[in-house]
Design an enzyme around this catalytic site. Structure first.
Site, mmCIF file in Angstrom:
data_model
loop_
_atom_site.group_PDB
_atom_site.id
_atom_site.type_symbol
_atom_site.label_atom_id
_atom_site.label_comp_id
_atom_site.label_asym_id
_atom_site.label_seq_id
_atom_site.Cartn_x
_atom_site.Cartn_y
_atom_site.Cartn_z
ATOM 1 N N ASP A 232 17.589 -16.910 16.534
ATOM 2 C CA ASP A 232 17.439 -18.247 15.976
ATOM 3 C C ASP A 232 18.809 -18.677 15.454
ATOM 4 O O ASP A 232 19.435 -17.948 14.666
ATOM 5 C CB ASP A 232 16.415 -18.226 14.831
ATOM 6 C CG ASP A 232 16.002 -19.638 14.437
ATOM 7 O OD1 ASP A 232 15.601 -20.399 15.319
ATOM 8 O OD2 ASP A 232 16.112 -19.965 13.245
ATOM 9 N N LEU A 233 19.306 -19.818 15.929
ATOM 10 C CA LEU A 233 20.632 -20.270 15.514
ATOM 11 C C LEU A 233 20.634 -20.659 14.046
ATOM 12 O O LEU A 233 19.692 -21.279 13.541
ATOM 13 C CB LEU A 233 21.085 -21.457 16.365
ATOM 14 C CG LEU A 233 21.258 -21.216 17.866
ATOM 15 C CD1 LEU A 233 21.792 -22.470 18.547
ATOM 16 C CD2 LEU A 233 22.170 -20.032 18.139
ATOM 17 N N ASP A 275 16.223 -24.369 18.939
ATOM 18 C CA ASP A 275 17.382 -23.468 18.902
ATOM 19 C C ASP A 275 16.946 -22.007 18.908
ATOM 20 O O ASP A 275 17.641 -21.139 18.390
ATOM 21 C CB ASP A 275 18.247 -23.762 17.671
ATOM 22 C CG ASP A 275 17.479 -23.582 16.358
ATOM 23 O OD1 ASP A 275 16.242 -23.437 16.407
ATOM 24 O OD2 ASP A 275 18.124 -23.580 15.292
#
Length: 364
Positions: A232-233, A275
């Protein structure tokens, strides 16, 4: 033609065993009856040859069907099986051609009728089922060519007239087979494109959730060791808010490219939406190997990106779950995803920019 489509087309050759056995029964029984009626040794030879070539065809087809279904065919292997199918089919057709010529030489009217029926059944089925042009054209040319030659040499005006119709029939087989095979190949290409679109993310070209599930299910079905990384960004929302959706999309494409650079051949990178990304590391349950993949993914994502001409920085958090080999009962695809998801949120709570390994107790 993509290798996967050619392999599937070749595999379709081996689905016609009932029809093959029916034609073989007609050849063997018919030639045996003719041998009894005439006492001619050639018809006994044809009966024996029919049995031998039929057994060879059955062995080839059964061998193909009994191969290990868990291991995918390579194109070279598929073409080798195709040659086995073709050579045994040509040998069987040669026996029918011999029957045709033998009946013509002896002036056996029943033999003419039998050979014509066998040739029509063989060629009609061939151009409808055999989706390899060289096999279909070769079998049809041998079968109908022998029938035409026998009719022309018979001296009977009616048979000679029929040979002209058989020539037209042979030409129609070439034309129809080419058309049918071309249409089928186009259909396969379209189906492949639709399947690709359904299992891949349109923005990045990576696998999507469906593609990820397919990779996990495939690995679990084979009971192979497996590691799943969920990423997960960190900081993506700020980049998206500042540079807009075009900037966010550009960043996601760059992230996808960098993640593809950290995997091995056979591993899978997927974008799950927004993302969120995933990496499937196949054929290993080594924690050190999976931790190294996670560290390299974190490193490439922490390096600055250039988005719409401006330097931006993001990071990522990673959750890792591990499935040992031969442990598919406890570690299913859903269990792997759930465990990796919990490890991911554990990494975020611990301060982001790091990875965490899940344990079975996390999802027990």
């Amino acid at each position: 033609m993509p290798a996967e489509i050619e392999i599937e087309i070749i595999s379709s050759l081996f689905a016609a065993l009932p029809q093959i056995l029916c034609i073989a029964a007609g050849l063997i029984i018919g030639s045996a009856i003719m041998a009894v009626q005439t006492g001619e040794p050639i018809f006994w030879w044809i009966t024996g040859a029919g049995v031998i070539t039929t057994i060879a065809r059955v062995i080839n087809i059964v061998g193909f069907k009994r191969r290990d279904p868990a291991r995918r065919l390579t194109l070279e292997e598929a073409r080798a099986w195709e040659k086995g199918y073709a050579y045994t089919a040509f040998a069987f057709t040669g026996v029918i051609a011999t029957l045709t010529v033998g009946a013509a030489y002896l002036g056996h009217t029943g033999g003419f009728v039998l050979s014509l029926g066998l040739n029509m059944a063989l060629t009609a089925g061939s151009y409808l089922r055999t989706l390899r042009y060289w096999i279909c054209a070769g079998l049809s040319s041998l079968a109908i060519g022998a029938q035409i030659a026998a009719f022309l040499l018979s001296g009977d005006a009616l048979y000679q007239a029929l040979s002209v119709l058989l020539g037209v029939y042979l030409y129609s087989i070439f034309e129809s087979s080419d058309h049918i095979i071309g249409q089928f190949e186009e259909l396969m290409m379209v189906r492949r494109e639709l399947d690709f679109a359904a299992s891949h993310d349109s923005l990045t070209g990576l696998a999507n959730r469906r593609g990820l599930d397919r990779a996990l299910d495939d690995a679990c079905a084979k009971e192979e060791a497996l590691g799943l990384l969920l990423l997960d960004l960190d900081g993506f929302k700020q980049v998206n808010d500042r540079h807009g959706h075009h900037g966010g999309d550009d960043l996601l494409k760059q992230v996808a490219g960098r993640l593809q650079g950290v995997i091995r051949p056979g591993d899978v990178v997927a974008r799950l939406g927004g993302d969120e990304f995933a990496i499937v590391v196949r054929e290993t349950d080594d924690i050190a190997v999976l931790s190294d993949v996670a560290d390299r993914a974190l490193a490439v994502l922490q390096a600055p990106f250039i988005v719409l001409g401006q330097l931006v920085s993001v990071g990522a958090s990673v959750g890792v779950s591990v499935k040992p080999a031969l442990d598919s009962e406890r570690w299913t695809a859903e269990t792997l995803k759930r465990a990796a998801d919990q490890a991911l949120y554990g990494a975020k709570r611990a301060g982001k920019g790091r990875s965490m390994i899940a344990a079975l107790d996390d999802v027990a």
